[in-house]
Design an enzyme around this catalytic site. Structure first.
Site, PDB file in Angstrom:
ATOM      1  N   ILE A 177      12.716  -6.121  -7.779  1.00  0.00           N
ATOM      2  CA  ILE A 177      12.565  -6.895  -6.465  1.00  0.00           C
ATOM      3  C   ILE A 177      13.852  -7.433  -6.138  1.00  0.00           C
ATOM      4  CG2 ILE A 177      11.608  -9.054  -5.540  1.00  0.00           C
ATOM      5  CD1 ILE A 177       9.427  -7.132  -6.271  1.00  0.00           C
ATOM      6  N   LYS A 234      10.555  -4.599  -2.519  1.00  0.00           N
ATOM      7  CA  LYS A 234       9.862  -3.993  -3.728  1.00  0.00           C
ATOM      8  C   LYS A 234      10.193  -2.653  -3.901  1.00  0.00           C
ATOM      9  CE  LYS A 234       5.219  -4.570  -5.670  1.00  0.00           C
ATOM     10  NZ  LYS A 234       3.801  -5.037  -5.454  1.00  0.00           N
ATOM     11  N   ASP A 248      -6.639  -8.276  -8.353  1.00  0.00           N
ATOM     12  CA  ASP A 248      -5.687  -8.836  -9.411  1.00  0.00           C
ATOM     13  C   ASP A 248      -5.041 -10.055  -8.901  1.00  0.00           C
ATOM     14  OD1 ASP A 248      -4.128  -8.545 -11.659  1.00  0.00           O
ATOM     15  OD2 ASP A 248      -2.531  -7.414 -10.914  1.00  0.00           O
ATOM     16  N   GLN A 289      12.814  -7.885 -12.478  1.00  0.00           N
ATOM     17  CA  GLN A 289      12.797  -6.591 -13.132  1.00  0.00           C
ATOM     18  C   GLN A 289      11.671  -6.293 -14.217  1.00  0.00           C
ATOM     19  OE1 GLN A 289      16.688  -5.077 -14.688  1.00  0.00           O
ATOM     20  NE2 GLN A 289      15.842  -3.388 -15.267  1.00  0.00           N
TER      21      GLN A 289
END
Length: 338
Positions: free
Chosen positions: A57, A73, A175, A51
């Site tokens: 998740i 997700k 990312d 969290q």
């Protein structure tokens, strides 16, 4: 590996890797609650795995099944998860991935396979994936030790394969970090690059975007590892991903980067700019008194001199890493010894 998280808190290794947060916050759903994807398939929330303020998740299973071998997700409907869903639907279709694997005579490519998605309670969007093992971040935290050069080279080669695929499909990841790399251990280790919330279509219709600073939100992604382009608010390009991978490689093997302890994104950007044209100083800082890896030197020198819209030579980059791996007695076929 146990079923585990798709996203974790943005803490990389032993230094704090801060993530820009722009998405709305989300509240947990009750375990046992069911969601229905766009095909009508129901999924039962079994266990909250992770969290954060912006993402949840869960382990999930199909109703009447005792196996929870999928993860869900969940995030705000109009947040970054919509961008991830768009990428997965457009550029990561299982048929396209399989075709690429056959054409390139590979046995595996670590692209996550989204097996379901949908909306829930008017305010949530969710994506469902088969379990992909453990995140690299959680593995290194458990072991509490740095990765060997051999393991880093194995990881880098496999991630390069994924990057070449998504770049050929007009997208960049933007990312790359240990939180977004997942490993399934077995006779052969499978390495996945996940977390496409910041994925960007850098070359729509074959036309590369122009370099424009401040055209996007600056510092998006995991601040410690994003490229200088991302710091400046320029759209990420192929070189952004390859440079980020280089920063990750250094951090996984040496545990530090010159900007690891800095807390302000602008300060991090200043340091990255300083070392862009002095790879030797960057390596010297990270390796300290240890012998500098020639493979790291070759890779970083190549990716730091790439032009914004230049097509990288993926084959040369991977050959350099895999040759160094062979000299260390390793190979791509060996399981990751973490």
């Amino acid at each position: 590996c146990n079923t585990s998280l798709l996203c974790e808190c943005a803490v990389a290794g032993r230094g704090k890797a801060k993530k820009a947060k722009h998405a709305p916050t989300v509240e947990p759903l009750q375990e046992g609650e069911e969601v229905t994807d766009t095909t009508g398939q129901k999924w039962k929330l079994m266990k909250l795995q992770s969290q954060s303020m912006t993402e949840l998740i869960y382990e999930v299973s199909r109703p009447n099944s005792k196996e929870s071998n999928h993860i869900l997700k969940l995030a705000a409907k109009d947040g970054k998860i919509f961008n991830e869903q768009n990428f997965l639907q457009r550029a990561a279709k299982p048929a396209s991935v399989e075709k690429w694997i056959r054409q390139n005579k590979m046995d595996f490519l670590g692209i996550p396979s989204c097996v379901g998605f949908g909306l829930h309670a008017d305010s949530y969007r969710f994506l469902i994936f088969p379990s992909m093992g453990q995140s690299l971040h959680s593995v290194t935290e458990q072991e509490n030790e740095l990765l060997s050069e051999k393991v880093v080279l194995q990881l880098a080669c496999r991630i390069l394969d994924v990057l070449q695929y998504i770049h050929s499909n007009e997208y960049v990841h933007a990312d790359i970090s240990a939180e977004n790399i997942y490993i399934t251990q077995g006779q052969k280790s499978q390495v996945y690059l996940v977390g496409y919330c910041h994925a960007f279509r850098y070359c729509p219709g074959g036309q590369h975007v122009e370099y424009r600073e401040a055209s996007r939100t600056p510092h998006e992604g995991t601040v410690e590892f994003i490229s200088l382009d991302a710091h400046k608010g320029a759209a990420p390009s192929r070189r952004s991903d390859l440079q980020s991978l280089g920063y990750c490689m250094l951090h996984w093997h040496t545990g530090t980067l010159p900007w690891t302890e800095l807390t302000q994104p602008d300060q991090v950007a200043t340091e990255k700019h300083r070392y862009m044209e002095d790879v030797e100083a960057l390596l010297s800082h990270c390796f300290g008194k240890k012998k500098v890896s020639s493979a790291f030197h070759t890779y970083l020198t190549a990716v730091m001199t790439l032009q914004y819209s230049e097509q990288p030579d993926y084959s040369a980059l991977k050959t350099g890493l895999s040759d160094a791996l062979l000299k260390l007695g390793g190979s791509m076929e060996q399981p990751l010894s973490i």
